[in-house]
Design an enzyme around this catalytic site. Structure first.
Site, PDB file in Angstrom:
ATOM      1  N   PRO A  89       0.803  -1.231   0.000  1.00 43.51           N
ATOM      2  CA  PRO A  89       0.000   0.000   0.000  1.00 43.51           C
ATOM      3  C   PRO A  89       0.832   1.276   0.000  1.00 43.51           C
ATOM      4  O   PRO A  89       0.366   2.328  -0.430  1.00 43.51           O
ATOM      5  CB  PRO A  89      -0.820  -0.113   1.292  1.00 43.51           C
ATOM      6  CG  PRO A  89      -0.837  -1.558   1.625  1.00 43.51           C
ATOM      7  CD  PRO A  89       0.480  -2.098   1.153  1.00 43.51           C
ATOM      8  N   GLU A 116       1.067  -9.062   8.576  1.00 42.19           N
ATOM      9  CA  GLU A 116       0.965  -7.647   8.902  1.00 42.19           C
ATOM     10  C   GLU A 116       1.895  -6.771   8.073  1.00 42.19           C
ATOM     11  O   GLU A 116       1.723  -5.570   7.984  1.00 42.19           O
ATOM     12  CB  GLU A 116       1.245  -7.437  10.392  1.00 42.19           C
ATOM     13  CG  GLU A 116       0.917  -6.055  10.916  1.00 42.19           C
ATOM     14  CD  GLU A 116      -0.562  -5.707  10.786  1.00 42.19           C
ATOM     15  OE1 GLU A 116      -0.873  -4.516  10.712  1.00 42.19           O
ATOM     16  OE2 GLU A 116      -1.390  -6.641  10.763  1.00 42.19           O
ATOM     17  N   ARG A 154       1.165  -7.964 -21.787  1.00 40.35           N
ATOM     18  CA  ARG A 154       0.410  -7.685 -23.011  1.00 40.35           C
ATOM     19  C   ARG A 154       1.091  -6.631 -23.878  1.00 40.35           C
ATOM     20  O   ARG A 154       0.749  -6.464 -25.047  1.00 40.35           O
ATOM     21  CB  ARG A 154      -1.022  -7.270 -22.685  1.00 40.35           C
ATOM     22  CG  ARG A 154      -1.144  -5.953 -21.973  1.00 40.35           C
ATOM     23  CD  ARG A 154      -2.551  -5.726 -21.421  1.00 40.35           C
ATOM     24  NE  ARG A 154      -3.572  -5.953 -22.409  1.00 40.35           N
ATOM     25  CZ  ARG A 154      -3.931  -5.087 -23.346  1.00 40.35           C
ATOM     26  NH1 ARG A 154      -3.302  -3.926 -23.411  1.00 40.35           N
ATOM     27  NH2 ARG A 154      -4.874  -5.374 -24.203  1.00 40.35           N
ATOM     28  N   ASP A 169      -5.260   1.297 -26.527  1.00 35.64           N
ATOM     29  CA  ASP A 169      -5.904   1.073 -25.242  1.00 35.64           C
ATOM     30  C   ASP A 169      -6.078   2.371 -24.464  1.00 35.64           C
ATOM     31  O   ASP A 169      -5.333   3.335 -24.641  1.00 35.64           O
ATOM     32  CB  ASP A 169      -5.069   0.118 -24.371  1.00 35.64           C
ATOM     33  CG  ASP A 169      -5.236  -1.333 -24.808  1.00 35.64           C
ATOM     34  OD1 ASP A 169      -6.229  -1.627 -25.487  1.00 35.64           O
ATOM     35  OD2 ASP A 169      -4.374  -2.149 -24.459  1.00 35.64           O
TER      36      ASP A 169
END
Length: 244
Positions: A89, A116, A154, A169
């Site tokens: 995060p 954790e 990709r 895209d």
């Protein structure tokens, strides 16, 4: 490209790596994947990879030894200096620009954590890139690493059937992709825009560029702020703003 996934749950990768574009990438020898259970590198007979955090606190923290030893073993047999990616995060938010950067790398190693968190020494002395896929919490790093790998693979030459696909895209041009239609031209009274049936490719390209800008303006105006607009795009933007 070679991609290694260091994980405690290797079974999670089977479906993704053996389906669709990821499978095709391997068949075309554009990418090679290895899933490694870093528990096997633990230096104790119980193969523990986590411990209580110093100073107290909730949960368990991944120990440095198994992760360091697993990465060092990978480096010894690699023919290039790999990027060591920590999915967490605290990392920078993943985007198309980062995917394109990683696609130019020969070897990627993803560290997929659980519990954790990680011992900070892993982050400070082993990792080259910290990446987050969004401001939310998942159980572990496996799903984010697969998302990032799919986005990168990709882009490799020869992986997609149409070489124009990754260029057109959403986000590749800085804008969201224009609307797409296919047959039939009239489905229960819902019709394809006439311009797409005209055969005039220049006008079709202009329509797509305008619709791409319009969709971005409506849904992700923050992207426009980061893009150097052409004079034509600036004119279209004024038209959109005048109708609100």
């Amino acid at each position: 490209m070679r991609i290694d996934f260091l994980t405690l749950f290797p079974e999670m990768f089977h479906g993704v790596l053996n389906s669709s574009i990821m499978k095709k990438a391997q068949e075309k020898e554009a990418a090679e994947f290895r899933v490694i259970n870093f528990r096997e590198y633990s230096d104790n007979k119980h193969q523990t990879v986590d411990d209580y955090p110093y100073g107290g606190g909730a949960g368990m923290v991944l120990k440095p030894q198994p992760v360091f030893d697993a990465v060092n073993a990978i480096k010894k047999e690699s023919d290039s200096e790999p990027k060591i990616i920590l999915v967490c995060p605290q990392g920078k938010t993943f985007d198309q620009k980062k995917a394109e950067e990683l696609a130019d790398t020969r070897h990627l190693v993803f560290i997929c954590g659980h519990y954790e968190g990680y011992d900070e020494r892993i982050r400070q002395h082993l990792v080259t890139d910290e990446i987050s896929i969004g401001d939310f919490v998942l159980t572990g790093g496996e799903l984010p690493s697969m998302v990032i790998a799919d986005s990168v693979v990709r882009l490799l030459p020869g992986v997609l059937g149409n070489e124009q696909s990754p260029i057109l895209d959403s986000f590749s041009s800085g804008m969201l992709e224009h609307p797409q239609y296919t047959r039939p031209a009239d489905y229960n009274g819902l019709k394809v825009p006439d311009i797409l049936l005209s055969g005039n490719h220049r006008k079709i390209d202009d329509w797509r560029a305008r619709e791409s800008l319009k969709r971005t303006w409506e849904r992700r105006p923050d992207l426009i702020e980061k893009t150097a607009l052409t004079d034509q795009q600036k004119m279209w933007l004024k038209e959109f703003e005048s109708t609100t």
